[in-house]
Scaffold this motif. Structure first.
Motif: not given
Length: 397
Positions: A117-141
């Motif tokens: 969880t923390n790794s996925l959210l770190e990657s999301a935070a390091a990317g663009p300010s707008s992202f798809d939560l399904i692709d970035a977090f809800a699916f890969p977790l």
């Protein structure tokens, strides 16, 4: 059953927002004829008490009896799991699988789920300010968790997602369905063969070795069980995280309240499960004899669809069911089913959701929807209730 009086559950407008239709049907015909994919006729159960009874009625069989369109070997490989059989086969399979799929094993995953969880959210935070939560977090977790639990290479998760979307997507993917089912069976067969020669400390190896006296899982049962765990082991949690986040961000006062009082998280998760159930309907059943349900006489050999989402909004069971209450204390929802087919993976889904929402609220306090909630598109199919995408942003308004 007359097609002219049956409601069409495949109507795209119904899928976009089924709640008004369910509310009307609970009042005007709680057990009613409906049309499914290809014009197939069934009976839909919409009220809580009727749904709960139906879920535990042995006269409503899970054995499909030749209703599949797949070739025999592929069909058998995908339909020999716990959700597709009745006792005594169900009792035997659940006992064998439960030996390897224990609460202790699930709880032991907590540190690893937190790490992912923390790794996925770190990657999301390091990317663009707008992202798809399904692709970035809800699916890969959840897909990474179930892959690690089973001992399957996470590099193959995109294949799983493609096959899974087709297999659970219903009529929208009817042309792709045979190919996806065949590919998934072939992949699982290869995994089992590899694990037999090189066993590990994982659930897949455990399922191969599990025994109860002289009994063990057959090859078809093994393939089918891995298939079930892969699909059910991530689809429910993807939708739970996506739907729950959407509910919170659609009214950010809910997001702020949960951030201010994290002790509400357990009841909030149960309310997400009730309000926008990740599984919209239970896998269908067939009546083995005439059944009276909700004042309706259902003939033998009739298909029955139990509306879990509708039952969870029953006005006779839940006070103000159309209101999302993060502190709803009494919440006996049917999101994970009821009776002998109650979801074996419910503890895992709850654990993943608890860790995911807690970390998401902490890491992205200013998170909000990047598009109007009304523009979000729901995945097709009657079985699951989930979003295609959930665009979010951390950028200032």
């Amino acid at each position: 059953m007359s097609q002219s009086v049956a409601d069409d559950l495949m109507d795209p407008q119904f899928h976009a927002n089924p709640h008004p239709s369910y509310a009307t049907w609970r009042r005007e015909g709680p057990v009613r004829p409906v049309l499914l994919a290809g014009g197939a006729e069934a009976w839909l159960v919409t009220r809580y008490d009727d749904a709960r009874k139906a879920l535990s009625d042995p006269r409503l069989s899970k054995v499909r009896g030749g209703l599949s369109t797949l070739q025999g070997d592929i069909d058998q490989a995908l339909s020999s799991h716990m959700l597709a059989v009745d006792p005594p086969d169900h009792t035997r399979l659940r006992r064998l699988v439960s030996t390897a799929f224990t609460v202790r094993r699930i709880e032991a995953l907590r540190p690893r789920i937190t790490e992912i969880t923390n790794s996925l959210l770190e990657s999301a935070a390091a990317g663009p300010s707008s992202f798809d939560l399904i692709d970035a977090f809800a699916f890969p977790l959840p897909i990474q968790v179930i892959c690690e639990l089973l001992g399957i290479p996470a590099d193959d998760r995109d294949d799983f997602r493609t096959w899974s979307n087709v297999i659970v997507g219903g009529v929208a993917y009817k042309d792709e369905f045979p190919g996806a089912a065949t590919a998934m069976v072939a992949y699982i067969r290869a995994l089992l063969a590899a694990r037999r020669t090189d066993p590990g400390d994982d659930l897949l190896s455990g399922l191969i070795e599990v025994r109860d006296s002289a009994d063990r899982l057959s090859e078809h049962e093994l393939i089918s069980m891995v298939f079930l765990l892969l699909i059910a082991g991530h689809e429910t949690t993807v939708n739970l995280i996506g739907n729950g986040t959407c509910l919170l961000l659609s009214d950010r006062s809910r997001w702020e309240r949960l951030r201010a009082d994290p002790t509400l998280l357990p009841t909030a998760i149960e309310e997400f499960l009730r309000y926008e159930a990740p599984v919209e309907t239970a896998t269908f059943r067939i009546t083995t004899e005439e059944v009276m349900l909700g004042g309706q006489r259902i003939p033998p050999r009739s298909m029955v669809v139990i509306g879990l989402l509708s039952a969870n909004h029953d006005e006779d069971r839940f006070p103000d069911p159309a209101e999302l209450r993060l502190d709803r204390a009494q919440n006996p929802h049917l999101a994970f089913g009821h009776g002998i087919h109650y979801c074996l993976g419910a503890p895992l889904a709850r654990l993943e959701a608890q860790i995911a929402f807690g970390a998401l609220l902490e890491r992205f306090p200013s998170l909000r929807l990047a598009v109007p909630a009304s523009s979000l598109a729901w995945r097709p199919g009657l079985l699951l209730r989930g979003l295609f995408t959930l665009p979010v942003t951390t950028a200032p308004e």
